[in-house]
Design a protein around this motif. Sequence first.
Motif, PDB file in Angstrom:
ATOM      1  N   UNK A 293      40.789  67.555  45.423  1.00 56.63           N
ATOM      2  CA  UNK A 293      41.196  67.666  43.941  1.00 56.63           C
ATOM      3  C   UNK A 293      40.084  68.325  43.091  1.00 56.63           C
ATOM      4  N   UNK A 294      40.295  68.816  41.811  1.00 53.83           N
ATOM      5  CA  UNK A 294      39.285  69.482  41.092  1.00 53.83           C
ATOM      6  C   UNK A 294      38.054  68.941  40.990  1.00 53.83           C
ATOM      7  N   UNK A 295      37.228  69.420  40.510  1.00 50.66           N
ATOM      8  CA  UNK A 295      35.824  68.953  40.229  1.00 50.66           C
ATOM      9  C   UNK A 295      35.543  67.670  39.691  1.00 50.66           C
ATOM     10  N   UNK A 296      36.313  67.575  38.487  1.00 47.00           N
ATOM     11  CA  UNK A 296      36.201  66.386  37.432  1.00 47.00           C
ATOM     12  C   UNK A 296      37.202  65.174  37.788  1.00 47.00           C
ATOM     13  N   UNK A 297      37.961  65.349  38.894  1.00 44.05           N
ATOM     14  CA  UNK A 297      39.031  64.473  39.120  1.00 44.05           C
ATOM     15  C   UNK A 297      38.331  63.423  39.732  1.00 44.05           C
ATOM     16  N   UNK A 298      38.976  62.245  39.575  1.00 48.33           N
ATOM     17  CA  UNK A 298      38.225  61.039  40.419  1.00 48.33           C
ATOM     18  C   UNK A 298      39.414  60.267  40.846  1.00 48.33           C
ATOM     19  N   UNK A 299      40.521  60.469  40.634  1.00 47.59           N
ATOM     20  CA  UNK A 299      41.925  60.027  41.353  1.00 47.59           C
ATOM     21  C   UNK A 299      42.962  60.989  41.086  1.00 47.59           C
ATOM     22  N   UNK A 300      44.079  60.678  41.926  1.00 45.06           N
ATOM     23  CA  UNK A 300      45.215  61.427  41.781  1.00 45.06           C
ATOM     24  C   UNK A 300      46.367  60.452  42.059  1.00 45.06           C
ATOM     25  N   UNK A 301      47.294  60.551  41.224  1.00 45.56           N
ATOM     26  CA  UNK A 301      48.700  59.629  41.383  1.00 45.56           C
ATOM     27  C   UNK A 301      49.432  60.608  42.396  1.00 45.56           C
ATOM     28  N   UNK A 302      50.192  59.988  43.201  1.00 47.24           N
ATOM     29  CA  UNK A 302      50.995  60.637  44.251  1.00 47.24           C
ATOM     30  C   UNK A 302      52.558  59.822  44.185  1.00 47.24           C
ATOM     31  N   UNK A 303      53.533  60.595  44.122  1.00 45.97           N
ATOM     32  CA  UNK A 303      55.070  60.111  44.022  1.00 45.97           C
ATOM     33  C   UNK A 303      55.116  59.060  45.417  1.00 45.97           C
ATOM     34  N   UNK A 304      55.124  57.939  44.897  1.00 41.61           N
ATOM     35  CA  UNK A 304      55.489  56.725  46.422  1.00 41.61           C
ATOM     36  C   UNK A 304      56.600  57.377  47.097  1.00 41.61           C
ATOM     37  N   UNK A 305      57.845  57.430  46.443  1.00 38.34           N
ATOM     38  CA  UNK A 305      58.991  57.879  47.262  1.00 38.34           C
ATOM     39  C   UNK A 305      58.714  59.181  48.174  1.00 38.34           C
ATOM     40  N   UNK A 306      57.975  60.291  47.758  1.00 36.79           N
ATOM     41  CA  UNK A 306      57.871  61.379  48.362  1.00 36.79           C
ATOM     42  C   UNK A 306      56.759  61.088  49.611  1.00 36.79           C
ATOM     43  N   UNK A 307      55.797  60.166  49.286  1.00 34.11           N
ATOM     44  CA  UNK A 307      55.008  59.824  50.445  1.00 34.11           C
ATOM     45  C   UNK A 307      55.737  59.152  51.567  1.00 34.11           C
ATOM     46  N   UNK A 308      56.461  58.226  51.093  1.00 32.90           N
ATOM     47  CA  UNK A 308      57.262  57.140  52.024  1.00 32.90           C
ATOM     48  C   UNK A 308      58.135  58.048  52.726  1.00 32.90           C
ATOM     49  N   UNK A 309      58.758  59.333  52.178  1.00 30.70           N
ATOM     50  CA  UNK A 309      59.840  60.216  52.829  1.00 30.70           C
ATOM     51  C   UNK A 309      59.095  60.967  53.923  1.00 30.70           C
ATOM     52  N   UNK A 310      57.833  61.066  53.864  1.00 30.26           N
ATOM     53  CA  UNK A 310      57.103  62.009  55.066  1.00 30.26           C
ATOM     54  C   UNK A 310      56.262  61.187  55.931  1.00 30.26           C
ATOM     55  N   UNK A 311      56.547  59.770  55.851  1.00 27.19           N
ATOM     56  CA  UNK A 311      55.770  58.737  56.513  1.00 27.19           C
ATOM     57  C   UNK A 311      56.464  58.417  57.768  1.00 27.19           C
ATOM     58  N   UNK A 312      55.949  57.694  58.792  1.00 21.09           N
ATOM     59  CA  UNK A 312      56.642  57.288  59.900  1.00 21.09           C
ATOM     60  C   UNK A 312      56.294  55.792  60.396  1.00 21.09           C
ATOM     61  N   UNK A 313      57.003  55.331  61.470  1.00 19.90           N
ATOM     62  CA  UNK A 313      56.729  53.884  61.691  1.00 19.90           C
ATOM     63  C   UNK A 313      55.239  53.719  62.195  1.00 19.90           C
ATOM     64  N   UNK A 314      54.552  52.904  62.351  1.00 23.48           N
ATOM     65  CA  UNK A 314      53.242  52.836  62.960  1.00 23.48           C
ATOM     66  C   UNK A 314      53.238  53.083  64.361  1.00 23.48           C
ATOM     67  N   UNK A 315      52.352  53.761  64.789  1.00 24.96           N
ATOM     68  CA  UNK A 315      52.238  53.833  66.097  1.00 24.96           C
ATOM     69  C   UNK A 315      50.748  54.728  66.656  1.00 24.96           C
TER      70      UNK A 315
END
Length: 540
Positions: free
Chosen positions: A518-540
């Motif tokens: 993230x940029x220098x002054x950024x403390x947190x970032x919001x990510x799209x939950x659906x997009x993260x979930x689409x890239x994820x996989x089952x635990x292994x």
Amino acid sequence: MEKIEQARTALGGEVFDVLGKLQFEGRSLRDLLIEAIRYGEKPEVRARLTKAIAHAVDREHIQDLVEQSALANDTMDASRVARVREEMERAEARRLQPHYVESFFLEAFQRLGGTARQREPRRYEVSHVPAPVRNRDRFIGIGDPVLARYERITFEKDLIAPPGEPFAAFVCPGHPLLDATLDLTLERHRDLLRRGAVLVDEADLGAQSRVLFYLEHAIQDASLLRSGERRTISKQMLYVEIDADGKARHLQYAPYLDYRPLNAGEPSPEVLLQRPECAWITSDIERKAFAHAISNVVPGHLAEVSTRRLKWIEKTRAAVKERLTKEITYWDHRAAQLRDQERVGKPNARLNSQEARRRADDLQTRLEKRLSELDKEAQLSALPPVVLGGFLVVPIGLIAAISGQRLPRASSPIDTQASAARARAIVMEIERKLGFEPVDRELEKLGYDIESRDAATGRLRLLEVKGRVTDAQTVTVTKNEIMYSLNKPDDFILAMVEFLDNESHQVHYLRQPFRREPDFGVTSVNYDFAELRARAEAPR
């Protein structure tokens, strides 16, 4: 000689370091060789010598001698290897990103009057280095001087010499340009640390503020520098947080990175300090932080340094005494021989007894001086920690209450304490079923929640856990969490626990979740939950 060669091959050549210490049934290797030359053809002598060799050149016996004489113990048992590997993995996860160095240097260098322009991606031309920076290096520099200009500088190793581009200076901690800029910036603005600041914790929906102090702790030995001061052998930054109940705890690396400054339109520091939620903040809390550091943090730092250093000093002391004592004994004996020859009228043209005696005396003086130096190096003392500054941590819940803003509901991307704890418990149970050994590290604020150890290999993987209801829109990730994931891309997992409507849940594991810092002054970032979930996989 064949036995010795076999041992040399097995121990990587170290057998020759201890060859003079080998004893063959109480005799030296020299005596054994002489007897073999004289009587080695006799069967009974050959059998006895073979037996003596087999015992003396035993690999375990030689290994013990190597370990006793080594100043750095290169051989470790399996448990110690595992501990060292885990510490290395943790250190790699929290290493200083080039992004931090780059962001700080460009801003600080510009404030000091310097000029740096980007020519290629993350490669800069420094056309002007101001005189104060160059002059500062003359006082603190110990290596290469600071130049008046640099054709290219970079903060990434991979960008030092890209094909077809000018060679770039690698600016990192230890480079004279960065060191001079850092020292000058600290001199001009160190008072700001003592004045303090107010930072906002957006992950805290409560109303209880906290105060975080940062302290510097040093350990010295009894050796003196040219200035007459005792030598500092270790320094460490300590972070102690005090809450409204007066409880103190030691935090880990750079906790302030997850907080942000007050925004325009939010309550001023004066307004916040007058609130009843901050009435507990008095001058006494600095003493509490100081006392907590002395009683709980400083002993661990001293124990860590002294254990390692005293072991090294004892091995050095033994090696110095053994080597110099042999030399002193030799020259004492040589001086006596030469003196006897001189008495009978047979002086040595190259060396007389006085010169041999002088060499023995010089070696004795050198031995005493070196042992005295080692005694001073073994006299470790922990200095009192120095409070460099502190800041007030205000939860976003208090800011919202004062401003009359509405907080997001519990099903929003911001975790509640209950859902976060439940999500961690679910992930830890999954890790156990997968054959790992998980440990909850959430309270230590390391940049991840769970440290999971592979029982087979000892390798660690770091899991950041996020609990979300199924209709949540975003996932909030702090700057520290993003930086840890970039430092350990192969071992960092974003574990998302999706709470379904019927009280059931589904767990998603996402590896390499973030692509850039993230940029220098950024403390947190919001990510799209659906997009993260689409890239994820089952635990292994």
